[in-house]
Design an enzyme around this catalytic site. Structure first.
Site, PDB file in Angstrom:
ATOM      1  N   ASP A  67       3.369  23.366  67.798  1.00 11.67           N
ATOM      2  CA  ASP A  67       3.260  22.232  67.171  1.00 11.67           C
ATOM      3  C   ASP A  67       4.772  21.656  67.071  1.00 11.67           C
ATOM      4  O   ASP A  67       4.810  20.357  67.263  1.00 11.67           O
ATOM      5  CB  ASP A  67       2.680  22.301  65.720  1.00 11.67           C
ATOM      6  N   THR A 178      -2.958  19.943  57.295  1.00 13.75           N
ATOM      7  CA  THR A 178      -3.044  21.493  57.480  1.00 13.75           C
ATOM      8  C   THR A 178      -1.404  22.269  57.377  1.00 13.75           C
ATOM      9  O   THR A 178      -1.132  23.281  57.591  1.00 13.75           O
ATOM     10  CB  THR A 178      -3.410  22.010  58.966  1.00 13.75           C
TER      11      THR A 178
END
Length: 278
Positions: A67, A178
């Site tokens: 990410d 998240t």
């Protein structure tokens, strides 16, 4: 079709896979460029095909990393290039395929078997000016002095929503739900929705809880006395110090992040990744 390739810089397996993808696309007759930081860590690419991310002008960016690598690409590129992401991170909430699926996924993409998943972003205005990168995950407004709390209040569309003392405040997108926001007690949000999650960070008052507001909202955060310097962290990638009296406003960005996806599945994919995380 022109491809850009970006790899996680600190992982040898990611760099080697990046070169294999580069070689595959070049042999297949496609135009390919590689970002300069990837080249610095694996100087086997043709130097004539190396560019800084800021100068990319491609049709697709292939990101081989986690990410953090995706967020680096989002912060440095100037246009909304579709991203095909290969997971070389820890969990890879944003990534689409695993390393062993790389060339199968590339073949599916080249055959047109994919769709574009668009994600909303946040735009930040400091004293009326947009000088901060757009956020895909979240903006975190934090105390500039570790161990010292800040006194904040925030407004939603001009109406006072809360006032509290805490370590800071997080404004997150569904994509960022998240991440930092989740750790601060915020909910998991289906990424197909468009909204903001606003989460106080370690508030003293237990009544200060995360809230969810429409993506059409304007959020304004104000620091109250005692005046302390603030830090604005954008996606954990960009940091800047703010004066206590700074006017901070956050709105939905006109830009979006575009991910190349092969499956519309949300459940159980995201909840299962959350379980693995914790």
């Amino acid at each position: 079709m022109k491809f850009g390739i970006v790899a996680r810089r600190d992982k040898e397996e990611a760099l080697k896979l990046a070169y294999r993808v580069y070689d595959f696309l070049r042999i297949s007759g496609y135009d390919v460029v590689v970002d300069s930081e990837t080249y610095q860590n694996l100087p086997q690419f043709d130097p004539g095909r190396v560019l800084p991310l800021e100068e990319f002008d491609v049709d697709v960016i292939i990101v081989i990393g986690g990410d953090g690598t995706i967020l680096r690409v989002e912060h440095k590129t100037k246009r909304d290039f579709p991203i095909l992401s290969i997971n070389m991170g820890t969990l890879g909430f944003l990534t689409e395929v695993e390393p062993h699926e790389t060339f199968f996924a590339l073949s599916r993409f080249l055959e047109g078997e994919y769709y574009i998943d668009e994600r909303m972003k946040l735009r930040t205005y400091i004293n009326g000016e947009n000088v901060i990168p757009d956020a895909l995950n979240e903006n975190a407004i934090l105390t500039g002095i570790p161990g010292k709390i800040v006194h904040l209040k925030y407004y939603v569309d001009g109406g006072l929503a809360d006032e509290f003392r805490a370590d800071g405040i997080i404004i997150a997108t569904p994509t960022g739900s998240t991440g930092y926001s989740l750790s601060a007690g915020g909910p998991f949000v289906d990424p197909r929705l468009e909204l903001f999650v606003i989460a106080p960070l370690n508030p003293i008052a237990l009544g200060s809880r995360p809230i969810v507001v429409p993506s059409t909202s304007e959020i304004e955060v104000i620091s109250l006395p005692p005046e302390r310097e603030l830090i604005l962290a954008v996606d954990g990638q960009f940091y800047t110090r703010l004066e206590p009296e700074a006017e901070i406003k956050i709105r939905k960005s006109p830009r979006k992040t575009k991910f190349i996806r092969f499956s519309h599945e949300i459940y159980p994919r995201y909840p299962l990744r959350l379980k693995r995380r914790f």
